[in-house]
Design a protein around this motif. Structure first.
Motif, mmCIF file in Angstrom:
data_model
loop_
_atom_site.group_PDB
_atom_site.id
_atom_site.type_symbol
_atom_site.label_atom_id
_atom_site.label_comp_id
_atom_site.label_asym_id
_atom_site.label_seq_id
_atom_site.Cartn_x
_atom_site.Cartn_y
_atom_site.Cartn_z
ATOM 1 N N MET A 80 0.827 -1.209 0.000
ATOM 2 C CA MET A 80 0.000 0.000 0.000
ATOM 3 C C MET A 80 0.864 1.263 0.000
ATOM 4 S SD MET A 80 -3.112 -1.128 2.540
ATOM 5 C CE MET A 80 -4.101 0.337 2.241
ATOM 6 N N SER A 81 1.967 1.236 0.723
ATOM 7 C CA SER A 81 2.863 2.399 0.752
ATOM 8 C C SER A 81 3.485 2.658 -0.615
ATOM 9 C CB SER A 81 3.965 2.198 1.792
ATOM 10 O OG SER A 81 3.418 2.112 3.076
ATOM 11 N N ARG A 82 3.944 1.593 -1.267
ATOM 12 C CA ARG A 82 4.537 1.741 -2.605
ATOM 13 C C ARG A 82 3.482 2.212 -3.609
ATOM 14 N NH1 ARG A 82 6.578 -2.984 -0.713
ATOM 15 N NH2 ARG A 82 5.248 -4.259 -2.064
ATOM 16 N N ALA A 83 2.293 1.614 -3.532
ATOM 17 C CA ALA A 83 1.214 2.006 -4.442
ATOM 18 C C ALA A 83 0.785 3.450 -4.199
ATOM 19 C CB ALA A 83 0.028 1.057 -4.283
ATOM 20 N N ALA A 84 0.793 3.869 -2.944
ATOM 21 C CA ALA A 84 0.402 5.247 -2.615
ATOM 22 C C ALA A 84 1.346 6.258 -3.258
ATOM 23 C CB ALA A 84 0.365 5.439 -1.101
ATOM 24 N N LEU A 85 2.629 5.946 -3.287
ATOM 25 C CA LEU A 85 3.591 6.865 -3.915
ATOM 26 C C LEU A 85 3.303 7.013 -5.407
ATOM 27 C CD1 LEU A 85 6.852 5.748 -2.094
ATOM 28 C CD2 LEU A 85 5.535 7.854 -1.717
ATOM 29 N N TRP A 86 3.004 5.899 -6.077
ATOM 30 C CA TRP A 86 2.677 5.956 -7.504
ATOM 31 C C TRP A 86 1.344 6.659 -7.731
ATOM 32 C CZ3 TRP A 86 5.645 5.452 -11.565
ATOM 33 C CH2 TRP A 86 6.880 4.824 -11.388
ATOM 34 N N ALA A 87 0.363 6.372 -6.898
ATOM 35 C CA ALA A 87 -0.942 7.018 -7.030
ATOM 36 C C ALA A 87 -0.800 8.531 -6.893
ATOM 37 C CB ALA A 87 -1.909 6.472 -5.984
ATOM 38 N N GLU A 88 0.024 8.964 -5.968
ATOM 39 C CA GLU A 88 0.237 10.403 -5.770
ATOM 40 C C GLU A 88 0.917 11.011 -6.992
ATOM 41 O OE1 GLU A 88 -0.160 13.999 -3.741
ATOM 42 O OE2 GLU A 88 -1.129 12.061 -3.429
ATOM 43 N N LYS A 89 1.921 10.317 -7.543
ATOM 44 C CA LYS A 89 2.596 10.812 -8.754
ATOM 45 C C LYS A 89 1.616 10.934 -9.918
ATOM 46 C CE LYS A 89 7.170 8.908 -7.860
ATOM 47 N NZ LYS A 89 8.204 7.959 -8.295
ATOM 48 N N MET A 90 0.697 9.987 -9.997
ATOM 49 C CA MET A 90 -0.290 9.983 -11.081
ATOM 50 C C MET A 90 -1.468 10.915 -10.790
ATOM 51 S SD MET A 90 -0.452 5.870 -11.770
ATOM 52 C CE MET A 90 -1.642 5.981 -13.095
ATOM 53 N N ASP A 91 -1.552 11.401 -9.561
ATOM 54 C CA ASP A 91 -2.694 12.188 -9.094
ATOM 55 C C ASP A 91 -3.995 11.404 -9.333
ATOM 56 O OD1 ASP A 91 -3.991 14.318 -7.853
ATOM 57 O OD2 ASP A 91 -4.271 15.390 -9.755
ATOM 58 N N HIS A 92 -3.929 10.124 -8.992
ATOM 59 C CA HIS A 92 -5.078 9.233 -9.161
ATOM 60 C C HIS A 92 -5.072 8.257 -7.992
ATOM 61 C CE1 HIS A 92 -8.330 7.471 -11.305
ATOM 62 N NE2 HIS A 92 -7.764 6.277 -11.302
ATOM 63 N N HIS A 93 -6.056 8.360 -7.134
ATOM 64 C CA HIS A 93 -6.015 7.669 -5.850
ATOM 65 C C HIS A 93 -7.048 6.552 -5.759
ATOM 66 C CE1 HIS A 93 -4.370 11.733 -5.473
ATOM 67 N NE2 HIS A 93 -3.425 11.086 -4.823
ATOM 68 N N PRO A 94 -6.623 5.387 -5.292
ATOM 69 C CA PRO A 94 -7.531 4.240 -5.215
ATOM 70 C C PRO A 94 -8.484 4.350 -4.037
ATOM 71 C CG PRO A 94 -5.425 3.659 -4.265
ATOM 72 C CD PRO A 94 -5.271 5.049 -4.827
ATOM 73 N N GLU A 95 -9.581 3.620 -4.160
ATOM 74 C CA GLU A 95 -10.440 3.329 -3.011
ATOM 75 C C GLU A 95 -9.943 1.971 -2.537
ATOM 76 O OE1 GLU A 95 -14.484 3.259 -4.410
ATOM 77 O OE2 GLU A 95 -14.252 5.194 -5.393
ATOM 78 N N TRP A 96 -9.502 1.893 -1.276
ATOM 79 C CA TRP A 96 -8.990 0.599 -0.828
ATOM 80 C C TRP A 96 -9.266 0.377 0.641
ATOM 81 C CZ3 TRP A 96 -3.068 1.220 -2.124
ATOM 82 C CH2 TRP A 96 -2.557 2.348 -1.502
ATOM 83 N N PHE A 97 -9.165 -0.900 1.011
ATOM 84 C CA PHE A 97 -9.489 -1.333 2.361
ATOM 85 C C PHE A 97 -8.507 -2.435 2.727
ATOM 86 C CE2 PHE A 97 -11.962 -4.088 5.242
ATOM 87 C CZ PHE A 97 -12.311 -3.155 6.206
ATOM 88 N N ASN A 98 -7.944 -2.347 3.924
ATOM 89 C CA ASN A 98 -6.952 -3.321 4.357
ATOM 90 C C ASN A 98 -7.354 -3.930 5.691
ATOM 91 O OD1 ASN A 98 -4.158 -3.014 6.344
ATOM 92 N ND2 ASN A 98 -4.206 -4.581 4.781
ATOM 93 N N VAL A 99 -7.305 -5.255 5.742
ATOM 94 C CA VAL A 99 -7.419 -5.999 6.997
ATOM 95 C C VAL A 99 -6.307 -7.036 6.988
ATOM 96 C CG1 VAL A 99 -8.803 -7.554 8.408
ATOM 97 C CG2 VAL A 99 -9.908 -5.682 7.186
ATOM 98 N N TYR A 100 -5.421 -6.927 7.952
ATOM 99 C CA TYR A 100 -4.279 -7.814 8.132
ATOM 100 C C TYR A 100 -3.508 -7.988 6.828
ATOM 101 C CZ TYR A 100 -1.420 -11.799 9.552
ATOM 102 O OH TYR A 100 -0.380 -12.640 9.798
ATOM 103 N N LYS A 101 -3.630 -9.122 6.158
ATOM 104 C CA LYS A 101 -2.807 -9.381 4.973
ATOM 105 C C LYS A 101 -3.584 -9.255 3.663
ATOM 106 C CE LYS A 101 -3.340 -14.407 5.124
ATOM 107 N NZ LYS A 101 -2.620 -15.662 5.113
ATOM 108 N N THR A 102 -4.797 -8.702 3.739
ATOM 109 C CA THR A 102 -5.662 -8.558 2.569
ATOM 110 C C THR A 102 -5.851 -7.081 2.242
ATOM 111 O OG1 THR A 102 -6.849 -10.560 3.199
ATOM 112 C CG2 THR A 102 -7.949 -9.086 1.644
ATOM 113 N N VAL A 103 -5.715 -6.754 0.943
ATOM 114 C CA VAL A 103 -5.958 -5.391 0.471
ATOM 115 C C VAL A 103 -6.980 -5.472 -0.659
ATOM 116 C CG1 VAL A 103 -4.967 -3.297 -0.532
ATOM 117 C CG2 VAL A 103 -3.599 -4.679 1.053
ATOM 118 N N ASP A 104 -8.141 -4.875 -0.442
ATOM 119 C CA ASP A 104 -9.174 -4.787 -1.475
ATOM 120 C C ASP A 104 -9.041 -3.424 -2.153
ATOM 121 O OD1 ASP A 104 -10.525 -7.270 -0.958
ATOM 122 O OD2 ASP A 104 -11.369 -6.352 0.844
#
Length: 97
Positions: A45-69
């Motif tokens: 999620m941290s790595r994806a967040a950096l790319w999302a910020e660079k793209m100015d396009h942010h995901p809707e996501w949800f995390n519980v333990y080892k699962t990311v939707d």
């Protein structure tokens, strides 16, 4: 403003995303990532967040333990755009798939 996928773009891009585990969800695409543990999931999620910020396009996501939707859509386009396709592909690469 970003443009919504054309019918031609959708017919080309969506089957490739579906083959990678993405599913269409109305005017969005969604995928569930499973990791070994919370640290791996949070790292993704941290790595994806950096790319999302660079793209100015942010995901809707949800995390519980080892699962990311993840759910991607382009709100200002009123549906899927090439930004969603590019971010989906980047997230797959970051997840190792």
């Amino acid at each position: 403003m970003t443009d919504k996928l054309t019918a031609e773009e959708a017919s080309t891009e969506l089957p490739m995303l579906e083959a990678a585990g993405w599913a269409q969800d109305g005017d969005a695409i969604k995928k569930t990532y499973q990791f070994e543990d919370f640290v791996e999931a949070f790292g993704f999620m941290s790595r994806a967040a950096l790319w999302a910020e660079k793209m100015d396009h942010h995901p809707e996501w949800f995390n519980v333990y080892k699962t990311v939707d993840v759910r991607l859509t382009t709100h200002d386009a009123g549906g899927l755009s090439m930004l969603d396709v590019k971010l989906a592909n980047k997230m797959d690469a970051l997840a190792g798939g």
